[in-house]
Write an enzyme that holds these catalytic residues in place. Sequence first.
Site, PDB file in Angstrom:
ATOM      1  N   CYS A   1       0.725  -1.128  -0.062  1.00  0.00           N
ATOM      2  CA  CYS A   1       0.024   0.151  -0.062  1.00  0.00           C
ATOM      3  C   CYS A   1       0.948   1.160  -0.094  1.00  0.00           C
ATOM      4  CB  CYS A   1      -0.793  -0.004   1.299  1.00  0.00           C
ATOM      5  SG  CYS A   1      -0.070  -0.038   2.873  1.00  0.00           S
TER       6      CYS A   1
ATOM      7  N   HIS B   1      -1.633   1.020   7.406  1.00  0.00           N
ATOM      8  CA  HIS B   1      -2.027   0.980   5.835  1.00  0.00           C
ATOM      9  C   HIS B   1      -1.890   2.588   5.351  1.00  0.00           C
ATOM     10  CE1 HIS B   1      -4.007   0.041   2.205  1.00  0.00           C
ATOM     11  NE2 HIS B   1      -5.183   0.797   2.626  1.00  0.00           N
TER      12      HIS B   1
ATOM     13  N   ASN C   1      -8.134   4.974  -1.729  1.00  0.00           N
ATOM     14  CA  ASN C   1      -7.565   3.595  -1.333  1.00  0.00           C
ATOM     15  C   ASN C   1      -7.161   2.774  -2.418  1.00  0.00           C
ATOM     16  OD1 ASN C   1      -6.996   1.671   0.656  1.00  0.00           O
ATOM     17  ND2 ASN C   1      -9.173   1.216   1.299  1.00  0.00           N
TER      18      ASN C   1
END
Length: 363
Positions: free
Chosen positions: A44, A299, A320
């Site tokens: 991520c 994250h 995201n």
Amino acid sequence: MNKTFITVTALFLSLNTFSQKYDFQIIKDIEATPVVAQQNTGTCWSFSTTSFLEAEIIRLKGTNVDLSEMYNVRNIYLDKADNYVMRQGKAQFGEGGLNHDVINSARKYGIALQSDFSGKINPDDPYDHTEMVAELEEILKSAVDLTPAKYANWKEDYKAVLDKHMGNTDGVNPIIAQKISAEYKIDLNDYITITSFTHEPVYSKFILNIPDNFANGFFYNLPLDEFVQNIDYALNNGFTLALDSDVSETTFSGPKGIAVIPEKIEDAMAILEEIKPEKKITADFRQAEFENYNTMDDHLMHIVGKAKDQKGNIYYKVKNSWGTASGRNGFVYMSVAYLRLKAISVLLHKDGLQPQTRKALGL
């Protein structure tokens, strides 16, 4: 007037007042590239920061560019390996990373276009680094156990695993730092990371001791209110921000695309569906949650705008990397309370800071 009608009307108004589903209105939307998925990888950090750099190219040059997330990942795996072996195995090794790792990789290795390096052997396969990471870790542990003197070719074996799973970079013509500046108007030295913690002096530059900070990257420390004010200032002036956040809370819902902090614990489930009062987040509470491991850097995403609900509450529009089927077309709407509590840091262009903050930081 009919008494039953009055009762039903009162009930309707009561429900409408105190139990409202989220209805977001975008109030700031900064152009960014489309949502993509990291799939079965822990990368991520590269998807977040690569998206951020793509948005910076749009802002600075007005050009849409599809950069390779996996080019950064492959190169940072080389740096992680050296760090792990030279620290004799007493260091973090895994898929995780931070926003500054992409900036570091761009400085050292340059960047690549997605069309030049996909990070896949078969273009139709999904990303899945499960086997690769296990194989890489086995080589590193052997190098430490045997010592590099007795396992002299560990680097060659390590690179061979990367080649097997991600492809080699022999045919890639990377865009080096000087060319990044000339072609895309990006000076990699203009990007900084800001945060807010009470265990370090405000306006200081310090190394934040979190597991994925293997590169010992620096963070600029701000008072909590000023940290949030700078995020708002950046967005209001057309700058996006790469975000490092904790998403382990039950009130962070990827599927529903909402991240909130309820005032009452008993509202934890309901608040994912309807507007509820949120907790007031202080600097002391934020620090305590960090120190007791309730807030961790697990994250990274990309803040690209702001929204408000029908009651006027403000949220950050966060891109995201879980694909468009997740959340609200791939986006999460994060409340101010959630950001105040759970945002570890943000990476941004220093021009996105408030003038008084830049002065206080000596930038």
